[in-house]
Design a protein around this motif. Structure first.
Motif, PDB file in Angstrom:
ATOM      1  N   ASP A  72       0.815  -1.230  -0.047  1.00 54.93           N
ATOM      2  CA  ASP A  72      -0.125  -0.128   0.000  1.00 54.93           C
ATOM      3  C   ASP A  72       0.895   1.248  -0.230  1.00 54.93           C
ATOM      4  O   ASP A  72       0.577   2.129  -0.608  1.00 54.93           O
ATOM      5  N   LYS A  73       1.920   1.324   0.742  1.00 51.99           N
ATOM      6  CA  LYS A  73       2.689   2.353   0.864  1.00 51.99           C
ATOM      7  C   LYS A  73       3.678   2.682  -0.777  1.00 51.99           C
ATOM      8  O   LYS A  73       3.600   3.821  -1.089  1.00 51.99           O
ATOM      9  N   ILE A  74       3.914   1.630  -1.151  1.00 54.11           N
ATOM     10  CA  ILE A  74       4.583   1.770  -2.472  1.00 54.11           C
ATOM     11  C   ILE A  74       3.565   2.210  -3.605  1.00 54.11           C
ATOM     12  O   ILE A  74       3.670   3.088  -4.428  1.00 54.11           O
ATOM     13  N   GLN A  75       2.245   1.601  -3.475  1.00 48.43           N
ATOM     14  CA  GLN A  75       1.218   1.815  -4.262  1.00 48.43           C
ATOM     15  C   GLN A  75       0.971   3.454  -4.285  1.00 48.43           C
ATOM     16  O   GLN A  75       0.835   4.397  -5.187  1.00 48.43           O
ATOM     17  N   LYS A  76       0.635   4.044  -3.012  1.00 48.88           N
ATOM     18  CA  LYS A  76       0.540   5.634  -2.774  1.00 48.88           C
ATOM     19  C   LYS A  76       1.576   6.157  -3.358  1.00 48.88           C
ATOM     20  O   LYS A  76       1.333   7.310  -4.011  1.00 48.88           O
ATOM     21  N   HIS A  77       2.916   5.672  -3.251  1.00 50.61           N
ATOM     22  CA  HIS A  77       4.142   6.486  -3.737  1.00 50.61           C
ATOM     23  C   HIS A  77       3.791   6.462  -5.380  1.00 50.61           C
ATOM     24  O   HIS A  77       4.230   7.742  -5.877  1.00 50.61           O
ATOM     25  N   ASN A  78       3.481   5.566  -6.172  1.00 49.02           N
ATOM     26  CA  ASN A  78       3.154   5.544  -7.433  1.00 49.02           C
ATOM     27  C   ASN A  78       2.100   6.503  -7.922  1.00 49.02           C
ATOM     28  O   ASN A  78       2.265   7.228  -9.084  1.00 49.02           O
ATOM     29  N   CYS A  79       1.082   6.757  -6.930  1.00 42.36           N
ATOM     30  CA  CYS A  79       0.139   7.696  -7.494  1.00 42.36           C
ATOM     31  C   CYS A  79       0.470   9.097  -7.437  1.00 42.36           C
ATOM     32  O   CYS A  79      -0.074   9.924  -8.361  1.00 42.36           O
TER      33      CYS A  79
END
Length: 303
Positions: A243-250
């Motif tokens: 989830d942390k990495i996905q938020k970074h990608n966004c």
């Protein structure tokens, strides 16, 4: 450790009854002699440490002039070369874990002390400290990510497993691989690849506790050893990282998306654990996920 050597011991303890009890416990060890020095408060102890050399420090966390984990930090920050074993009445397990994470060799509740146990812990603490000093000379951290490197992770993992056995905690082991590392390097350069590794290491530091052990093993590979309450914690921690990495990608302006593949296993430290074999097992699970991702991407390309 030699049978006839005298271990110069500094006991920092403000309770007279506890000082007498620990002295009696040490003197019951017939095969080892102890040259015991006492201090009732931290300020006096710091003065004594400036003027004398000691083989080990036995430290109570609650003193008249200092309290809690800060008591340990004040001694450790100035005298890192001396092994410290914490003897305390504080029953909070997180304090014990935090102390070990910050550099204490061991943590022992006063109501658990026996002559055999205390002698063994003192001997192990001195030997481990000598080993850590040697390892520190060879470097046990990775310069890029400031995490433990493979050597440091493997050696610290044994200490974490020993503590988990004592406090009866279960252990989780994660093997984490940065997906597409070669592609990032080939397309955008190694400096960008290094930046991706640094970000993943930052995510791991934010997702896991200070009491957990995080290592950058090699290239795009990371490992984390954690204390667990239940097996369900494994998936929760995995999702936290994703989830942390996905938020970074966004929100990222990078020309590529970050993703990781994760393999995790649940371990009982009361069993015989080979940390390298456990890493291999978690690594295999990680590659299973990576293979599934490649199949999914291939099918999408066909469509």
């Amino acid at each position: 450790m030699s049978m006839d050597m005298s271990i110069k011991t500094l006991l920092i303890e403000d309770d007279a009854a506890d000082r007498l009890f620990i002295k009696q416990v040490l003197l019951e060890n017939e095969r080892t002699s102890y040259d015991i020095h006492f201090c009732e408060c931290l300020s006096t102890a710091m003065e004594m440490l400036e003027q004398n050399s000691f083989d080990i420090i036995l430290l109570d966390l609650i003193l008249s002039d200092s309290y809690g984990i800060d008591t340990f930090k004040k001694v450790f920050d100035k005298y890192k070369g001396i092994p410290i074993v914490i003897l305390s009445g504080i029953t909070d397990e997180l304090v014990a874990l935090d102390a070990v994470r910050k550099g204490a060799q061991d943590y022992l509740m006063k109501n658990e002390i026996t002559p055999i146990l205390l002698k063994r812990i003192i001997n192990y603490a001195i030997e481990r400290n000598q080993l850590m000093n040697k390892l520190n000379q060879k470097s046990i951290t990775d310069d890029l990510t400031e995490l433990y490197n493979r050597r440091g992770f493997l050696n610290m993992a044994h200490q974490h497993l020993d503590l988990a056995r004592r406090i009866e905690k279960k252990i989780g082991l994660f093997f984490i691989d940065l997906d597409g590392m070669k592609d990032i390097n080939d397309r955008f350069g190694h400096q960008e690849g290094d930046r991706a590794l640094i970000y993943v290491s930052t995510v791991l530091k934010e997702c896991f506790r200070v009491t957990d052990l995080i290592g950058h093993l090699h290239g795009d590979e990371f490992a984390v050893l954690v204390y667990l309450e239940s097996i369900n914690d494994l998936k929760e921690l995995e999702e936290r990282v994703r989830d942390k990495i996905q938020k970074h990608n966004c929100v990222s302006a990078d020309k590529y998306l970050l993703s990781v593949s994760i393999g995790s296993i649940y371990m009982d430290p009361q069993e015989d654990i080979d940390i390298q074999r456990s890493l291999d097992k978690a690594d295999q699970l990680m590659y299973q996920e990576k293979a599934e991702k490649k199949k999914l991407n291939a099918s999408k390309n066909i469509e």
